[in-house]
Write a protein that holds these residues in place. Sequence first.
Motif, PDB file in Angstrom:
ATOM      1  N   LEU A  68      15.719   9.905  -7.996  1.00  0.00           N
ATOM      2  CA  LEU A  68      14.397   9.849  -7.355  1.00  0.00           C
ATOM      3  C   LEU A  68      13.449   8.928  -8.114  1.00  0.00           C
ATOM      4  CD1 LEU A  68      13.919  13.599  -6.405  1.00  0.00           C
ATOM      5  CD2 LEU A  68      14.010  11.684  -4.814  1.00  0.00           C
ATOM      6  N   ALA A  69      13.432   9.043  -9.433  1.00  0.00           N
ATOM      7  CA  ALA A  69      12.554   8.185 -10.240  1.00  0.00           C
ATOM      8  C   ALA A  69      12.949   6.721 -10.095  1.00  0.00           C
ATOM      9  CB  ALA A  69      12.610   8.602 -11.707  1.00  0.00           C
ATOM     10  N   GLY A  70      14.233   6.441 -10.153  1.00  0.00           N
ATOM     11  CA  GLY A  70      14.702   5.068  -9.986  1.00  0.00           C
ATOM     12  C   GLY A  70      14.358   4.511  -8.615  1.00  0.00           C
ATOM     13  N   LEU A 129       0.836  -1.205   0.000  1.00  0.00           N
ATOM     14  CA  LEU A 129       0.000   0.000   0.000  1.00  0.00           C
ATOM     15  C   LEU A 129       0.869   1.253   0.000  1.00  0.00           C
ATOM     16  CD1 LEU A 129      -2.895   1.098   0.193  1.00  0.00           C
ATOM     17  CD2 LEU A 129      -2.638   1.039   2.671  1.00  0.00           C
ATOM     18  N   ALA A 130       1.895   1.250   0.835  1.00  0.00           N
ATOM     19  CA  ALA A 130       2.795   2.405   0.901  1.00  0.00           C
ATOM     20  C   ALA A 130       3.590   2.559  -0.391  1.00  0.00           C
ATOM     21  CB  ALA A 130       3.738   2.254   2.089  1.00  0.00           C
ATOM     22  N   ALA A 131       3.988   1.446  -0.995  1.00  0.00           N
ATOM     23  CA  ALA A 131       4.808   1.508  -2.211  1.00  0.00           C
ATOM     24  C   ALA A 131       4.057   2.161  -3.365  1.00  0.00           C
ATOM     25  CB  ALA A 131       5.270   0.109  -2.604  1.00  0.00           C
ATOM     26  N   ARG A 132       2.760   1.915  -3.456  1.00  0.00           N
ATOM     27  CA  ARG A 132       1.979   2.565  -4.524  1.00  0.00           C
ATOM     28  C   ARG A 132       2.021   4.082  -4.386  1.00  0.00           C
ATOM     29  NH1 ARG A 132      -2.289  -1.785  -3.640  1.00  0.00           N
ATOM     30  NH2 ARG A 132      -1.921  -3.196  -5.373  1.00  0.00           N
ATOM     31  N   ALA A 133       1.818   4.569  -3.168  1.00  0.00           N
ATOM     32  CA  ALA A 133       1.813   6.015  -2.941  1.00  0.00           C
ATOM     33  C   ALA A 133       3.216   6.602  -3.085  1.00  0.00           C
ATOM     34  CB  ALA A 133       1.255   6.321  -1.557  1.00  0.00           C
ATOM     35  N   ILE A 134       4.201   5.909  -2.548  1.00  0.00           N
ATOM     36  CA  ILE A 134       5.578   6.405  -2.610  1.00  0.00           C
ATOM     37  C   ILE A 134       6.064   6.478  -4.047  1.00  0.00           C
ATOM     38  CG2 ILE A 134       7.963   5.811  -2.034  1.00  0.00           C
ATOM     39  CD1 ILE A 134       6.884   4.759   0.651  1.00  0.00           C
ATOM     40  N   ARG A 135       5.728   5.466  -4.855  1.00  0.00           N
ATOM     41  CA  ARG A 135       6.163   5.465  -6.256  1.00  0.00           C
ATOM     42  C   ARG A 135       5.611   6.685  -6.985  1.00  0.00           C
ATOM     43  NH1 ARG A 135       3.687   1.474 -10.599  1.00  0.00           N
ATOM     44  NH2 ARG A 135       1.916   2.429  -9.602  1.00  0.00           N
ATOM     45  N   ILE A 136       4.338   6.951  -6.830  1.00  0.00           N
ATOM     46  CA  ILE A 136       3.728   8.097  -7.519  1.00  0.00           C
ATOM     47  C   ILE A 136       4.345   9.406  -7.039  1.00  0.00           C
ATOM     48  CG2 ILE A 136       1.574   9.373  -7.818  1.00  0.00           C
ATOM     49  CD1 ILE A 136       0.165   6.611  -7.730  1.00  0.00           C
ATOM     50  N   MET A 137       4.497   9.548  -5.720  1.00  0.00           N
ATOM     51  CA  MET A 137       5.082  10.783  -5.182  1.00  0.00           C
ATOM     52  C   MET A 137       6.508  10.986  -5.669  1.00  0.00           C
ATOM     53  SD  MET A 137       3.675  11.274  -1.268  1.00  0.00           S
ATOM     54  CE  MET A 137       4.877  10.161  -0.639  1.00  0.00           C
ATOM     55  N   MET A 138       7.305   9.920  -5.654  1.00  0.00           N
ATOM     56  CA  MET A 138       8.698  10.059  -6.073  1.00  0.00           C
ATOM     57  C   MET A 138       8.821  10.369  -7.559  1.00  0.00           C
ATOM     58  SD  MET A 138      10.772   7.294  -3.763  1.00  0.00           S
ATOM     59  CE  MET A 138      12.395   7.868  -4.215  1.00  0.00           C
TER      60      MET A 138
END
Length: 141
Positions: free
Chosen positions: A41-43, A8-17
């Motif tokens: 950051l994107a990587g 759940l956190a990875a989905r949000a973190i990926r978009i934010m990063m």
Amino acid sequence: MNTTLLQLAARAIRIMMLVISVFVLLRGHNQPGGGFIGGLLAGGGIVIYVIAFHTHQLLSKTLRAMAPLRVIGLVLALGSGVLGMVLGKSFLHAQWFNLNIPLLGTLHMGTPLLFDIGVYLAVTGVMVMVILLLMEDRKWN
């Protein structure tokens, strides 16, 4: 590592990063930031997502998707430098262009932005590839 909270956190973190990486990329010409920091950051966002949802299928799809980014990034960065030579200036001499886009109007763009985008793509592709290949080598499950 496949926990629901991490996924759940990875989905949000990926978009934010990814969004922040584009912001850092675009502001980097006149302020701190640029293609290298934006690419890191994107990587990082992509790697966090792959770690959270680690399957061999996702790992191989991500590696295949990242492979062309390295080449495209290098070609863009090198091309922005060669463009100055083609137009009679030195290598990496900044060239500026006005692009007329129907809905946006006139955009003032230059080769430094192309160079930064090339570095962004190359750094993203190489970083993700190296980390994921190390993950694959260690057989993380």
